[in-house]
Write an enzyme that holds these catalytic residues in place. Structure first.
Site, PDB file in Angstrom:
ATOM      1  N   MET A  33       0.687  -1.282   0.083  1.00  0.00           N
ATOM      2  CA  MET A  33       0.045  -0.067   0.075  1.00  0.00           C
ATOM      3  C   MET A  33       0.942   1.218   0.075  1.00  0.00           C
ATOM      4  SD  MET A  33      -3.418  -0.840   2.104  1.00  0.00           S
ATOM      5  CE  MET A  33      -2.850  -0.793   3.690  1.00  0.00           C
ATOM      6  N   HIS A  40       9.662  -3.335   2.970  1.00  0.00           N
ATOM      7  CA  HIS A  40       9.150  -3.558   1.686  1.00  0.00           C
ATOM      8  C   HIS A  40      10.410  -3.802   0.580  1.00  0.00           C
ATOM      9  CE1 HIS A  40       5.720  -1.058   3.389  1.00  0.00           C
ATOM     10  NE2 HIS A  40       5.170  -2.067   2.926  1.00  0.00           N
ATOM     11  N   GLY A 151       4.937 -10.144   3.694  1.00  0.00           N
ATOM     12  CA  GLY A 151       5.611  -9.881   4.836  1.00  0.00           C
ATOM     13  C   GLY A 151       5.228 -10.813   6.000  1.00  0.00           C
TER      14      GLY A 151
HETATM   15  O1  PAF Z   1      -0.161  -5.772   3.547  1.00  0.00           O
HETATM   16  C1  PAF Z   1      -0.588  -4.818   2.792  1.00  0.00           C
HETATM   17  O2  PAF Z   1       0.140  -3.828   2.542  1.00  0.00           O
HETATM   18  C2  PAF Z   1      -1.892  -4.949   2.322  1.00  0.00           C
HETATM   19  O3  PAF Z   1      -2.804  -5.494   3.135  1.00  0.00           O
HETATM   20  C3  PAF Z   1      -1.934  -5.645   0.782  1.00  0.00           C
HETATM   21  C4  PAF Z   1      -1.437  -7.230   0.921  1.00  0.00           C
HETATM   22  C5  PAF Z   1      -1.085  -4.917  -0.122  1.00  0.00           C
HETATM   23  C6  PAF Z   1      -3.399  -5.577   0.383  1.00  0.00           C
HETATM   24  O4  PAF Z   1      -3.798  -4.520   0.276  1.00  0.00           O
END
Ligand code: PAF
Length: 288
Positions: A33, A40, A151
């Site tokens: 997101m 990330h 993650g």
């Molecule tokens: O973990 C996240 O950032 C969100 O829940 C995801 C998996 C991108 C779904 O919107």
């Protein structure tokens, strides 16, 4: 370092994928997101190491937030995110808008049982995993990657997605990436920016308690006693505790003899809700 290609529509995503597939290249997807941090980037690097091409999706998914949550204020930093991903060797960022993901008339959602109803996050966020599963399934169908990495920090989410992929026969591997931590043990999270300086000093207590409870259980203390003392420490530290639980690491149901366990915690510190988890074993004996 080159900036990743930015793709905003499913049509553009699929055209680019077709070129890569024609060249017989494998593809990894890292759904996010945005508001990216080192955790990330480590998922993107792991993806890059396992496939010829890596796509990171950035979409703040409205359907996984309930009305009282932080959808409006969720941190957004698209330019900085793309810069980080360029350093991480990511080929493309898929950044659809809400109309692309949920066009007018959209009315389909995935409904879940199993790990999604484990009584952990779902007790506090009852509609959350349906929103996650629906958007992740769309991203997987749009991209058709060989693998998609999530993650372990969101451990229940990982279990839910693995279950959805098995149940719907989606031909994709779902590896988990380890949680990255700050030097004092706090799990990296996009929401850590909400913490005040005082709260930031208190926040690593959650990880310390997880470690302490795990080592007590592994040393032979009864799990319910270790959990009860962990809960007391967290509440005494100024958190409002949602849960501190021991679960089977795969199903998130009750721990089973001879199978790995997982300790999971969620607690609020001021206006910030933090979650974390670690692996735990029964110390050679049965769970008690
Ligand atoms: O973990 C996240 O950032 C969100 O829940 C995801 C998996 C991108 C779904 O919107």
């Amino acid at each position: 370092m080159s900036q990743p290609l930015v793709l905003n529509t499913v049509a553009d995503l699929r055209s680019r994928l077709a070129l890569w597939r024609q060249a017989r290249q494998t593809v990894a997807l890292v759904p996010t997101m945005g508001a990216l941090h080192a955790g990330h980037v480590s998922l993107a690097k792991a993806a890059r190491g396992r496939a010829d091409r890596c796509i990171v999706s950035i979409f703040v998914n409205p359907t996984q937030f309930s009305a009282n949550e932080d959808f409006g204020s969720y941190p957004r930093s698209f330019a900085a995110d793309c810069e980080r991903l360029g350093i991480g060797g990511v080929d493309a960022v898929f950044a659809p808008d809400a109309a692309q993901m949920y066009p007018a008339g959209f009315c389909t959602a995935i409904s879940l049982e199993g790990p999604a109803k484990a009584g952990l996050e779902d007790r506090f966020r009852p509609t959350h995993f349906s929103g996650v599963a629906t958007v992740v399934t769309k991203l997987l169908i749009q991209t058709m990657p060989d693998l998609a990495i999530f993650g372990e920090k969101d451990f229940q989410q990982l279990a839910v997605i693995r279950r959805v992929v098995r149940d719907l026969d989606l031909p994709v591997e779902i590896p988990g990436g380890p949680t990255l931590r700050e030097a004092d043990g706090l799990a990296m999270s996009s929401r850590n920016v909400y913490l005040s300086a005082d709260e930031r000093r208190t926040a690593p207590l959650l990880h310390r308690v997880l470690n302490e409870v795990a080592s007590q259980i592994q040393g032979g203390t009864r799990a319910d006693e270790a959990l009860a003392s962990g809960r007391t420490v967290i509440e005494g530290g100024g958190f409002v505790l949602d849960y501190l639980e021991l679960r089977d690491a795969d199903t998130l149901g009750t721990v089973q003899a001879g199978r790995p366990g997982r300790l999971l915690v969620a607690a609020k510190l001021g206006r910030t809700r933090l979650i974390d988890n670690i692996a735990v074993s029964s110390g050679g004996g049965d769970w008690t």
